[in-house]
Design a protein around this motif. Sequence first.
Motif, PDB file in Angstrom:
ATOM      1  N   MET A   1       0.831  -1.194   0.000  1.00 13.39           N
ATOM      2  CA  MET A   1       0.000   0.000   0.000  1.00 13.39           C
ATOM      3  C   MET A   1       0.875   1.258   0.000  1.00 13.39           C
ATOM      4  O   MET A   1       1.958   1.266   0.577  1.00 13.39           O
ATOM      5  CB  MET A   1      -0.916   0.020   1.228  1.00 13.39           C
ATOM      6  CG  MET A   1      -2.080  -0.961   1.128  1.00 13.39           C
ATOM      7  SD  MET A   1      -3.211  -0.495  -0.185  1.00 13.39           S
ATOM      8  CE  MET A   1      -4.360  -1.876  -0.109  1.00 13.39           C
ATOM      9  N   THR A   2       0.398   2.318  -0.612  1.00 15.56           N
ATOM     10  CA  THR A   2       1.146   3.549  -0.709  1.00 15.56           C
ATOM     11  C   THR A   2       1.018   4.371   0.566  1.00 15.56           C
ATOM     12  O   THR A   2       0.249   4.048   1.479  1.00 15.56           O
ATOM     13  CB  THR A   2       0.643   4.360  -1.918  1.00 15.56           C
ATOM     14  OG1 THR A   2       1.530   5.463  -2.150  1.00 15.56           O
ATOM     15  CG2 THR A   2      -0.763   4.889  -1.660  1.00 15.56           C
TER      16      THR A   2
ATOM     17  N   ALA B   1      -9.279   8.025  -6.262  1.00 14.38           N
ATOM     18  CA  ALA B   1      -9.698   7.086  -7.301  1.00 14.38           C
ATOM     19  C   ALA B   1     -11.162   7.254  -7.676  1.00 14.38           C
ATOM     20  O   ALA B   1     -11.513   7.272  -8.868  1.00 14.38           O
ATOM     21  CB  ALA B   1      -9.425   5.649  -6.840  1.00 14.38           C
ATOM     22  N   VAL B   2     -12.047   7.377  -6.671  1.00 14.99           N
ATOM     23  CA  VAL B   2     -13.473   7.510  -6.986  1.00 14.99           C
ATOM     24  C   VAL B   2     -13.767   8.871  -7.604  1.00 14.99           C
ATOM     25  O   VAL B   2     -14.678   9.009  -8.440  1.00 14.99           O
ATOM     26  CB  VAL B   2     -14.368   7.272  -5.748  1.00 14.99           C
ATOM     27  CG1 VAL B   2     -14.204   5.870  -5.218  1.00 14.99           C
ATOM     28  CG2 VAL B   2     -14.105   8.301  -4.661  1.00 14.99           C
TER      29      VAL B   2
ATOM     30  N   THR C   1      -5.943   4.420 -11.665  1.00 12.02           N
ATOM     31  CA  THR C   1      -5.472   5.282 -10.573  1.00 12.02           C
ATOM     32  C   THR C   1      -4.969   4.447  -9.401  1.00 12.02           C
ATOM     33  O   THR C   1      -3.912   4.732  -8.826  1.00 12.02           O
ATOM     34  CB  THR C   1      -6.603   6.204 -10.096  1.00 12.02           C
ATOM     35  OG1 THR C   1      -7.073   6.986 -11.201  1.00 12.02           O
ATOM     36  CG2 THR C   1      -6.119   7.127  -8.988  1.00 12.02           C
ATOM     37  N   LEU C   2      -5.725   3.415  -9.038  1.00 11.63           N
ATOM     38  CA  LEU C   2      -5.287   2.526  -7.961  1.00 11.63           C
ATOM     39  C   LEU C   2      -3.957   1.860  -8.299  1.00 11.63           C
ATOM     40  O   LEU C   2      -3.090   1.699  -7.433  1.00 11.63           O
ATOM     41  CB  LEU C   2      -6.348   1.449  -7.707  1.00 11.63           C
ATOM     42  CG  LEU C   2      -7.667   1.906  -7.082  1.00 11.63           C
ATOM     43  CD1 LEU C   2      -8.656   0.746  -7.051  1.00 11.63           C
ATOM     44  CD2 LEU C   2      -7.446   2.446  -5.669  1.00 11.63           C
ATOM     45  N   THR C   3      -3.788   1.470  -9.569  1.00 14.04           N
ATOM     46  CA  THR C   3      -2.547   0.831  -9.998  1.00 14.04           C
ATOM     47  C   THR C   3      -1.367   1.787  -9.876  1.00 14.04           C
ATOM     48  O   THR C   3      -0.308   1.435  -9.351  1.00 14.04           O
ATOM     49  CB  THR C   3      -2.674   0.344 -11.452  1.00 14.04           C
ATOM     50  OG1 THR C   3      -3.777  -0.564 -11.555  1.00 14.04           O
ATOM     51  CG2 THR C   3      -1.398  -0.356 -11.894  1.00 14.04           C
ATOM     52  N   VAL C   4      -1.567   3.009 -10.351  1.00 13.05           N
ATOM     53  CA  VAL C   4      -0.491   4.014 -10.294  1.00 13.05           C
ATOM     54  C   VAL C   4      -0.095   4.302  -8.850  1.00 13.05           C
ATOM     55  O   VAL C   4       1.078   4.502  -8.535  1.00 13.05           O
ATOM     56  CB  VAL C   4      -0.939   5.308 -10.997  1.00 13.05           C
ATOM     57  CG1 VAL C   4       0.060   6.439 -10.744  1.00 13.05           C
ATOM     58  CG2 VAL C   4      -1.095   5.074 -12.494  1.00 13.05           C
TER      59      VAL C   4
ATOM     60  N   THR D   1     -10.143  -3.155  -3.234  1.00 10.68           N
ATOM     61  CA  THR D   1     -10.209  -1.763  -3.677  1.00 10.68           C
ATOM     62  C   THR D   1     -10.790  -1.665  -5.081  1.00 10.68           C
ATOM     63  O   THR D   1     -11.466  -0.684  -5.419  1.00 10.68           O
ATOM     64  CB  THR D   1      -8.816  -1.111  -3.638  1.00 10.68           C
ATOM     65  OG1 THR D   1      -7.904  -1.857  -4.458  1.00 10.68           O
ATOM     66  CG2 THR D   1      -8.287  -1.058  -2.212  1.00 10.68           C
ATOM     67  N   ALA D   2     -10.530  -2.683  -5.919  1.00 10.16           N
ATOM     68  CA  ALA D   2     -11.088  -2.685  -7.273  1.00 10.16           C
ATOM     69  C   ALA D   2     -12.619  -2.734  -7.223  1.00 10.16           C
ATOM     70  O   ALA D   2     -13.311  -1.983  -7.919  1.00 10.16           O
ATOM     71  CB  ALA D   2     -10.542  -3.861  -8.072  1.00 10.16           C
TER      72      ALA D   2
END
Length: 267
Positions: A1-2, A159-160, A201-204, A212-213
């Motif tokens: 996780m970031t 992301a949303v 966005t989640l991937t980046v 999360t997907a």
Amino acid sequence: MTTVAAVVPYLGGALAAGGVAVVASRRRELMVRWCVWALGVPLVTAAFWLGPPGIAVLATVVGAVAVAEFGGLLRLGPVDRAVLGAAVVGLVLTAWLAPGELLRVGALGALAIAAVPLLSGDAEHGLHRLAGGLLGLVWLGVLAGLVPSGALGLVLFVAVSIADIVAYAAGRRLGGPRLSPLSPAKRWSGTLVGAAAGLLTLTVLSSLTWQTAVAVAVGGPLGDLLESMVKRGAHAKDAGRWLPGSGGLLDRIDSLLVALAVVWVLG
């Protein structure tokens, strides 16, 4: 996780790119909306940077405003709004200070909400007040989940938000079948393209998991439809009018609330 620090450069770049695009468009509405984002995003990011105390303060303020807007849509009285607001804020503070008591505090809040119409003997509107209050507690009480989420809460917000913006733009351009009668302007084409943008966005941001997907691709659009249902029932276009270019605060966090709930349940 970031981490929050890792998200900041992306937020700054997105705001800068958005500013250039808005100036190029010369549309006043978009300029006003960008100014709101340029003011709000640093404040939200700073709250997450401070950790649980900062997030708790942010969620408390957001919860209080959202309860006021929600109460206005459902035409709840001042006592109903006050009790609902206290219940939501109580959940947020409990998530920060005593997370092990969260279920107990939630149950206490539900009982307090139910007690208001019962003790007033409201036979005509009591069921509406009870149902509205409990819906508000479940829906807005999810804000308590932000407190322990750390950077993930900020990532979900980003992301949303991107998914929602892309879905709106793509839906208008591509057209096609409507997503739901609750929101005639939404299209399946836009929703699918927006979901792809959210997953990218989640991937980046190094936060793509199956939980999360699902939260962004499914929970986000469902959150938007939930608020549309409430607004259509209230014959209102927006949850509020005080946020320039955006209506109300609830209009901005509707997707985040259900996305956060999905992560909370699946996590």
